[in-house]
Design a protein around this motif. Sequence first.
Motif, PDB file in Angstrom:
ATOM      1  N   UNK A  42       0.868  -1.295   0.255  1.00 16.15           N
ATOM      2  CA  UNK A  42       0.094  -0.090  -0.182  1.00 16.15           C
ATOM      3  C   UNK A  42       0.990   1.266  -0.038  1.00 16.15           C
ATOM      4  N   UNK A  43       2.071   1.181   0.601  1.00 18.48           N
ATOM      5  CA  UNK A  43       2.896   2.504   0.691  1.00 18.48           C
ATOM      6  C   UNK A  43       3.998   2.767  -0.067  1.00 18.48           C
ATOM      7  N   UNK A  44       4.428   1.582  -0.572  1.00 20.76           N
ATOM      8  CA  UNK A  44       5.650   1.584  -1.443  1.00 20.76           C
ATOM      9  C   UNK A  44       5.227   2.657  -2.575  1.00 20.76           C
ATOM     10  N   UNK A  45       4.358   2.693  -3.239  1.00 21.75           N
ATOM     11  CA  UNK A  45       4.239   3.720  -4.206  1.00 21.75           C
ATOM     12  C   UNK A  45       4.382   4.995  -3.726  1.00 21.75           C
ATOM     13  N   UNK A  46       4.315   5.331  -2.659  1.00 19.44           N
ATOM     14  CA  UNK A  46       4.450   6.841  -1.975  1.00 19.44           C
ATOM     15  C   UNK A  46       5.863   7.046  -1.368  1.00 19.44           C
ATOM     16  N   UNK A  47       6.746   6.231  -1.751  1.00 18.05           N
ATOM     17  CA  UNK A  47       8.019   6.261  -1.358  1.00 18.05           C
ATOM     18  C   UNK A  47       8.908   6.338  -2.541  1.00 18.05           C
ATOM     19  N   UNK A  48       9.876   7.573  -2.520  1.00 19.69           N
ATOM     20  CA  UNK A  48      11.005   7.455  -3.514  1.00 19.69           C
ATOM     21  C   UNK A  48      12.586   7.310  -2.594  1.00 19.69           C
ATOM     22  N   UNK A  49      13.265   6.619  -3.438  1.00 18.95           N
ATOM     23  CA  UNK A  49      14.623   6.064  -2.705  1.00 18.95           C
ATOM     24  C   UNK A  49      15.819   5.741  -3.720  1.00 18.95           C
ATOM     25  N   UNK A  50      17.102   5.916  -3.295  1.00 13.67           N
ATOM     26  CA  UNK A  50      18.223   5.574  -4.201  1.00 13.67           C
ATOM     27  C   UNK A  50      18.675   4.304  -3.715  1.00 13.67           C
ATOM     28  N   UNK A  51      17.860   3.409  -2.708  1.00 12.46           N
ATOM     29  CA  UNK A  51      18.495   2.245  -2.295  1.00 12.46           C
ATOM     30  C   UNK A  51      18.057   0.992  -3.053  1.00 12.46           C
ATOM     31  N   UNK A  52      18.705   0.390  -3.869  1.00 11.44           N
ATOM     32  CA  UNK A  52      18.616  -0.901  -4.619  1.00 11.44           C
ATOM     33  C   UNK A  52      17.671  -1.731  -3.667  1.00 11.44           C
ATOM     34  N   UNK A  53      16.997  -2.746  -4.269  1.00 11.29           N
ATOM     35  CA  UNK A  53      16.414  -3.741  -3.500  1.00 11.29           C
ATOM     36  C   UNK A  53      17.253  -4.630  -2.791  1.00 11.29           C
ATOM     37  N   UNK A  54      18.439  -5.001  -3.148  1.00 16.47           N
ATOM     38  CA  UNK A  54      19.444  -5.695  -2.869  1.00 16.47           C
ATOM     39  C   UNK A  54      19.925  -5.147  -1.349  1.00 16.47           C
TER      40      UNK A  54
END
Length: 326
Positions: A255-267
């Motif tokens: 629900x919340x991930x689309x509301x977050x911007x980041x430069x961290x890779x999923x790894x």
Amino acid sequence: MSEYKKKKKKKKFWIFLSVMLVISIVAGNQAAALNHRLIGTIKLMDYDDSNVIADVESELYDSGLNPETSDDIINILLVGADKRSSWKEDGRSDSCMIATIDKKNEKLKITSLMRDMYIEVPGYGEHKFNAAYSYGGIELLYKTILSNFGIRVDGYAIVDFEAFRKVIDTIGGVEINLTEEEHSILMSRYHRTSVLKLEPGINNMNGTQALAYCRLRQDSKADFGRTERQRYVLQQIFLSMKSQPISQWFEMAEAVMPEISTDLSYDKILGYLKDVIFMGTTDIEQFRIPVDGSFENDSVNGQDVLKIDLSQNRKALEEYIYEKSS
């Protein structure tokens, strides 16, 4: 041992081995499915591959800056902001924190950087700290933090207010003890929302109510109280999530991930999640800059500001994050 008993024992062994093989295959498939869903969920975030953090560090390191570093310390810059049509645009930041994963001492820490600090914003002269994000987004904000306080970060995350509301609503609310003063202010500022349903004392706040509570800064503690409330609510969210089943974690994250911007890779995110899980702690240590006794209230161009002892606060922040003795 008779031949019959040997064959019977051998048969039992192969039955046991077969059962274990089936269990391992099922478990492996479930683990693979779980990992696939986790990666898919993380990828819902708005990913920034511009290397802005590395670029800022390269620029300041070339100018002679030499900040403290440690493989055991992970710092993530957290910014609470109004979402714009594009995260790449500059906008308003309502809060700025540094989340720290201290693997050596197995601690989780969070530090609030108060927005009214009157400090040097590179290229713009002296301004309130929160002007940095308004003038130059994450790049200028990080440059301001690194040049003033000497603390480097491993990445950043910008969290929209809508994500904050969704997290709290998904976990069923957070329990907050509302003072008479806080209640009175909230009632005077919000007229047509669920905030009006709050009462002094213990409340299980939904996302809208908790956001209003976190943004309150008109009480006797002013912005100090606001940052204190923000750290407290984050602690309540973390405690609640630790007790939730894995299905609830996914529901919240999706629900919340689309509301977050980041430069961290999923790894990297997966690695940091594992670090936190292996620690097993539910405590988050809290800190605030400026520290007590290191600032004075002032007014500049009609705005209330905090004139801080930069050297004292830089030293205090470094000692807190890296646990260096004086």
